[in-house]
Design a protein around this motif. Structure first.
Motif, mmCIF file in Angstrom:
data_model
loop_
_atom_site.group_PDB
_atom_site.id
_atom_site.type_symbol
_atom_site.label_atom_id
_atom_site.label_comp_id
_atom_site.label_asym_id
_atom_site.label_seq_id
_atom_site.Cartn_x
_atom_site.Cartn_y
_atom_site.Cartn_z
ATOM 1 N N LEU A 77 1.012 -1.149 0.014
ATOM 2 C CA LEU A 77 0.181 0.064 -0.079
ATOM 3 C C LEU A 77 0.946 1.367 0.049
ATOM 4 C CD1 LEU A 77 -1.750 -2.591 1.211
ATOM 5 C CD2 LEU A 77 -2.949 -0.515 2.550
ATOM 6 N N ASP A 98 -2.681 -0.467 -3.267
ATOM 7 C CA ASP A 98 -3.572 0.786 -3.093
ATOM 8 C C ASP A 98 -2.725 1.758 -3.079
ATOM 9 O OD1 ASP A 98 -5.727 2.093 -2.325
ATOM 10 O OD2 ASP A 98 -6.490 0.780 -0.511
ATOM 11 N N ILE A 100 -2.582 5.420 -0.789
ATOM 12 C CA ILE A 100 -3.373 6.361 0.275
ATOM 13 C C ILE A 100 -2.534 7.654 0.297
ATOM 14 C CG2 ILE A 100 -3.914 6.599 2.674
ATOM 15 C CD1 ILE A 100 -3.210 3.126 1.667
ATOM 16 N N LYS A 112 -8.073 -0.048 6.043
ATOM 17 C CA LYS A 112 -7.462 -0.649 4.773
ATOM 18 C C LYS A 112 -6.402 -1.723 5.182
ATOM 19 C CE LYS A 112 -8.223 3.678 2.182
ATOM 20 N NZ LYS A 112 -8.872 2.928 0.922
ATOM 21 N N ASN A 116 -6.631 -5.991 4.119
ATOM 22 C CA ASN A 116 -5.601 -6.829 3.517
ATOM 23 C C ASN A 116 -5.327 -7.833 4.552
ATOM 24 O OD1 ASN A 116 -4.663 -5.479 0.796
ATOM 25 N ND2 ASN A 116 -5.364 -3.771 1.923
ATOM 26 N N LYS A 168 -3.596 -7.946 -5.093
ATOM 27 C CA LYS A 168 -5.182 -7.522 -5.290
ATOM 28 C C LYS A 168 -5.460 -8.059 -6.529
ATOM 29 C CE LYS A 168 -6.693 -4.260 -2.577
ATOM 30 N NZ LYS A 168 -6.411 -4.585 -1.172
ATOM 31 N N TRP A 194 -11.444 -4.115 -1.988
ATOM 32 C CA TRP A 194 -10.496 -2.890 -1.133
ATOM 33 C C TRP A 194 -11.367 -2.679 0.124
ATOM 34 C CZ3 TRP A 194 -10.460 -3.185 -6.566
ATOM 35 C CH2 TRP A 194 -9.426 -3.201 -7.146
ATOM 36 N N ASP A 196 -13.638 -0.846 0.852
ATOM 37 C CA ASP A 196 -14.270 0.469 0.754
ATOM 38 C C ASP A 196 -14.920 0.749 -0.635
ATOM 39 O OD1 ASP A 196 -14.399 3.055 0.641
ATOM 40 O OD2 ASP A 196 -12.258 3.575 1.199
#
Length: 237
Positions: A77, A98, A100, A112, A116, A168, A194, A196
């Motif tokens: 991430l 991801d 952020i 998050k 994961n 992912k 995800w 989200d």
């Protein structure tokens, strides 16, 4: 030693604060401040998940991601103050799971990370179960199918060929496979993969494109993962 999370960020105070916050929720976390320290850390430790900044003083998080991806299959991430869409697309295309943006909310970052880590644990459990049941005929009951998932190796077998996927990518194909031959909406994918529903289409599009490059004979004319315009995608088997 084994850690749930490693933070690679040259902002030491932020890294320390984030690590201490995660520890409050029983997420074992370590942090380093440079690319070199990251590589050395992996020589003596194992990690479930990597939080990676792009700007690392004399190093680049992009380079770290590429190097880690050569040897490890774990969620990466990116956490960065860089706001441009180009940075996001590069991060996702080289193996990031991801992106952020800083400044981030600790609570959202934690959510998050938890999503994961939960998936990592599910994959570990699936791998252990598959080892136990290696001689069970039920495991191979789908051998004649066009596509077979192998959670223990985070890979798929497509037409008899094994294809390794990133974390992912596997989570995405796993979700599509669960609802194969039916339309899966973008919101559903965001929620299940995800954790989200408030993500940009760009994030999903990059991962779908990477999957198609690995699965499709012609990624520009997909026959397996098809787009349902304005709605989502369908895995046709």
């Amino acid at each position: 030693m084994h850690y749930n999370c490693l933070i690679v960020d040259d902002e030491e105070e932020l890294s320390k604060m984030t690590a201490e916050y995660f520890q409050m929720f029983d997420i074992t976390t370590a942090y380093v401040n440079s690319a070199e320290e990251c590589y050395k850390f992996f020589e003596d430790n194992t990690v479930d998940l990597l939080l990676l900044d792009i700007n690392l003083g004399n190093g680049s998080g992009f380079d770290v991601c590429k190097k880690i991806r050569e040897e490890y299959q774990l969620p990466i991430l990116f956490i960065s103050a860089r706001q441009g869409d180009d940075d996001v697309l590069i991060a996702l295309s080289i193996g990031g799971d991801d992106y952020i943006r800083k400044p981030y909310s600790m609570a959202i970052l934690l959510a998050k990370v938890k999503v994961n880590l939960k998936r990592v644990e599910q994959l570990k459990t699936a791998g252990q179960d598959s080892v136990k049941d290696t001689d069970n005929d039920d495991i191979n009951e789908s051998e004649n199918e066009k596509l077979v998932l192998e959670p223990s190796t985070m890979s798929i077998i497509l037409n008899g060929e094994r294809i390794s996927l990133k974390a992912k990518e596997f989570a995405l194909i796993e979700c599509l496979y669960k609802y194969k031959n039916t339309i899966v909406t973008k919101d559903k994918l965001f929620e299940e993969v995800w954790g989200d529903s408030f993500f940009s289409d760009g994030t999903l599009n990059v991962h779908i494109r990477k999957l198609r490059e690995k699965l499709e004979e012609n990624p520009n004319d997909p026959q397996i993962i098809k787009t349902v315009w304005g709605t989502g995608y369908i895995l046709e088997l």
